[in-house]
Design an enzyme around this catalytic site. Structure first.
Site, PDB file in Angstrom:
ATOM      1  N   ASN A 173       0.805  -1.223   0.000  1.00  0.00           N
ATOM      2  CA  ASN A 173       0.000   0.000   0.000  1.00  0.00           C
ATOM      3  C   ASN A 173       0.840   1.277   0.000  1.00  0.00           C
ATOM      4  O   ASN A 173       0.515   2.253  -0.659  1.00  0.00           O
ATOM      5  CB  ASN A 173      -0.992  -0.002   1.164  1.00  0.00           C
ATOM      6  CG  ASN A 173      -0.321  -0.112   2.513  1.00  0.00           C
ATOM      7  OD1 ASN A 173       0.718  -0.763   2.654  1.00  0.00           O
ATOM      8  ND2 ASN A 173      -0.894   0.513   3.525  1.00  0.00           N
ATOM      9  N   GLY A 223       2.092  -5.455   7.264  1.00  0.00           N
ATOM     10  CA  GLY A 223       1.124  -6.144   6.421  1.00  0.00           C
ATOM     11  C   GLY A 223      -0.089  -6.575   7.216  1.00  0.00           C
ATOM     12  O   GLY A 223      -0.427  -5.978   8.240  1.00  0.00           O
ATOM     13  N   SER A 224      -0.729  -7.630   6.756  1.00  0.00           N
ATOM     14  CA  SER A 224      -1.972  -8.090   7.365  1.00  0.00           C
ATOM     15  C   SER A 224      -1.709  -8.894   8.633  1.00  0.00           C
ATOM     16  O   SER A 224      -0.628  -9.465   8.815  1.00  0.00           O
ATOM     17  CB  SER A 224      -2.744  -8.961   6.370  1.00  0.00           C
ATOM     18  OG  SER A 224      -2.077 -10.201   6.160  1.00  0.00           O
ATOM     19  N   GLU A 279       3.813  -4.479  12.201  1.00  0.00           N
ATOM     20  CA  GLU A 279       2.974  -3.307  11.965  1.00  0.00           C
ATOM     21  C   GLU A 279       1.784  -3.779  11.143  1.00  0.00           C
ATOM     22  O   GLU A 279       1.901  -4.017   9.939  1.00  0.00           O
ATOM     23  CB  GLU A 279       3.767  -2.213  11.233  1.00  0.00           C
ATOM     24  CG  GLU A 279       4.935  -1.667  12.033  1.00  0.00           C
ATOM     25  CD  GLU A 279       4.515  -0.961  13.319  1.00  0.00           C
ATOM     26  OE1 GLU A 279       3.319  -0.577  13.421  1.00  0.00           O
ATOM     27  OE2 GLU A 279       5.351  -0.811  14.216  1.00  0.00           O
ATOM     28  N   CYS A 317      -3.255   1.638   6.519  1.00  0.00           N
ATOM     29  CA  CYS A 317      -3.515   0.824   7.713  1.00  0.00           C
ATOM     30  C   CYS A 317      -4.141   1.622   8.849  1.00  0.00           C
ATOM     31  O   CYS A 317      -4.826   1.060   9.697  1.00  0.00           O
ATOM     32  CB  CYS A 317      -2.238   0.140   8.190  1.00  0.00           C
ATOM     33  SG  CYS A 317      -0.902   1.282   8.617  1.00  0.00           S
ATOM     34  N   GLU A 355     -11.177  -5.851   8.232  1.00  0.00           N
ATOM     35  CA  GLU A 355     -10.616  -4.535   7.901  1.00  0.00           C
ATOM     36  C   GLU A 355     -10.936  -4.244   6.444  1.00  0.00           C
ATOM     37  O   GLU A 355     -10.678  -5.085   5.564  1.00  0.00           O
ATOM     38  CB  GLU A 355      -9.106  -4.517   8.132  1.00  0.00           C
ATOM     39  CG  GLU A 355      -8.466  -3.172   7.824  1.00  0.00           C
ATOM     40  CD  GLU A 355      -6.952  -3.176   8.009  1.00  0.00           C
ATOM     41  OE1 GLU A 355      -6.348  -2.099   7.852  1.00  0.00           O
ATOM     42  OE2 GLU A 355      -6.385  -4.250   8.298  1.00  0.00           O
TER      43      GLU A 355
END
Length: 450
Positions: free
Chosen positions: A112, A185-186, A207, A241, A327
């Site tokens: 992203n 990331g996820s 993160e 995020c 999310e």
């Protein structure tokens, strides 16, 4: 791959990366390279995510240049041993804190913000004196190529190295023993990274993200709230995020606020030439599946070929809706109602701790109540996402939204071991600590340690 990891470990053990002079040269070199390559970086970000030059520069290129300036300015002070207080019973002793480099670091980046979220942790790793392996996201293919060009063509691979490839390459990298792993990331992939790291007892920074709430109470400036919420939500087409994932609006102002949101969307987001695109077809289809057409305040523009989804607001949303089950990570904004702030806070406490929380209120008691009673990574009052741009603040999650924090000095500290030590004079020695131990000594030590 394993050969490069081992050569990076060898370079680190040689001590070459540890001096202030070496670290500052590498930071200055990285900054100049980013300046030299900035047009190519901006072009890559447009090709990957359709980021406008303004958005790409402010959130990626300019962002890390400012971070480099901050780190270069502060590094000498950060590296200097810090003298701290010493309790009176440690007579003739001085106490210090210093920061040791960890060793060889693995940085795994997301799609992203594919440039910023590689370079920002890299700045901290370099500043702390480490060697670094870098694995960018394979989904942002153009940015991945420019990172390879920028790093591998200008730095010794034994020091910094970018490795390309898909998830299988990442998996093989995680089988190697690093001294620290930094992953953005996820949550799902973060769990995999954490599990693999545990086999070597490798410390990790995760993160991640989650559903970051926004609360708009009845005292808020509704026009300002709408502008700032929509900015934070629709930046990078919602693929941020810390974007507001959903809004809770006080029921007495709900209808007025929806009208203002609609007006702002029509004013600010009428030209889709400046709007981002979804990274790939899989995520595009996932997001389309989250839109309940019966709850839209206006029909969005969608283009499967370009993976465009224009700003989409949903109303009358409940936690049973599909859009509230994960999310969102896209330009879809659900709006829910609440009547009582304490009841809302009690509800939010039952959810996973989010990466961010935003409150729009001019009531100081409400501000205090929300920020004292809810736990989240970081946030803002009467703003969204901008806390991430302050290098003096730590940035990171808690619980399912992440582990560890970085930015500015906190990045330097993250990639260092905080080492405490004492230095004691030899002209004086306290005999009480040595045997034989008498009743008098026991009585004295009890007075000291109470």
């Amino acid at each position: 791959m394993e050969t490069i990891v081992q050569s990076q470990k060898t370079l680190f053990l040689s001590g070459k990366t540890l001096s202030y002079e070496f670290r500052i040269r590498q930071l200055q070199k990285l900054k100049q390279l980013i300046i030299n390559y900035q047009d190519e970086i901006l072009e890559a970000l447009f090709k990957d995510l359709h980021k406008s030059r303004f958005e790409a520069y402010s959130t990626e290129v300019g962002y890390v240049l400012k971070s480099l300036t901050h780190t270069i300015k502060g590094l000498k002070k950060w590296m200097k041993p810090k003298k701290v207080k010493t309790p009176y019973y440690l007579s003739a002793t001085s106490s210090y804190i210093t920061y040791d480099a960890l060793g060889t670091i693995l940085i795994i980046g997301p799609y992203n913000y594919p440039f910023q979220l590689i370079i920002e942790p890299l700045i901290g790793a370099i500043a702390a004196g480490n060697t670094v392996m870098i694995k960018p996201s394979e989904f942002a293919t153009y940015t991945e190529k420019i990172l390879v060009k920028l790093v591998n063509n200008h730095f010794d691979k034994d020091y910094l190295y970018v490795i390309e490839g898909d998830y299988t390459v990442t998996s093989k990298l995680l089988d190697s023993k690093f001294d620290h792993i930094f992953f953005t990331g996820s949550s799902r992939v973060g769990q995999i990274v954490y599990e693999k790291a545990s086999k070597h007892l490798t410390p990790v920074t995760l993160e991640l993200g989650g559903k970051s709430p926004t609360i708009v109470d009845e005292t808020a400036n509704l026009k300002i709230a709408a502008e700032r919420i929509l900015f934070g939500k629709f930046l990078n087409a919602g693929q941020t995020c810390i974007a507001p994932d959903y809004i809770y609006v006080h029921d007495t102002i709900h209808d007025e606020f929806i009208n203002i949101l609609n007006q702002v969307i029509n004013t600010r987001y009428s030209d889709m030439n400046y709007f981002g695109r979804i990274i790939n077809e899989r995520h595009y289809k996932r997001l389309i599946g989250l839109i309940d057409e019966t709850k839209m305040i206006q029909k969005p523009t969608v283009e499967a070929e370009t993976k465009l989804i224009s700003p989409t607001v949903l109303i009358d949303v409940t936690w049973d809706d599909k859009v509230m089950q994960e999310e969102i990570f896209g330009p879809i904004l659900p709006v829910l109602k609440y009547a009582n702030l304490k009841d809302l806070v009690s509800l939010l406490k039952t959810k996973d701790k989010p990466l961010a929380l935003y409150l729009f209120s001019n009531d100081k008691k409400n501000q205090t109540y929300v920020f004292e009673n809810l736990t989240f990574g970081g946030g803002a009052i009467n703003d969204t996402i901008m806390h991430v741009s302050n290098p003096y603040l730590p940035f990171g999650g808690i619980g399912m939204s992440g582990i560890g924090a970085y930015h500015g000095f906190y990045s330097f500290k993250l990639f260092s071991h905080t080492k405490g030590y004492v230095k004691k004079a030899t002209w004086f020695d306290l005999p009480i600590i040595y045997p034989p131990y008498t009743k008098f000594k026991e009585k004295l030590i009890r007075k000291i340690f109470k």
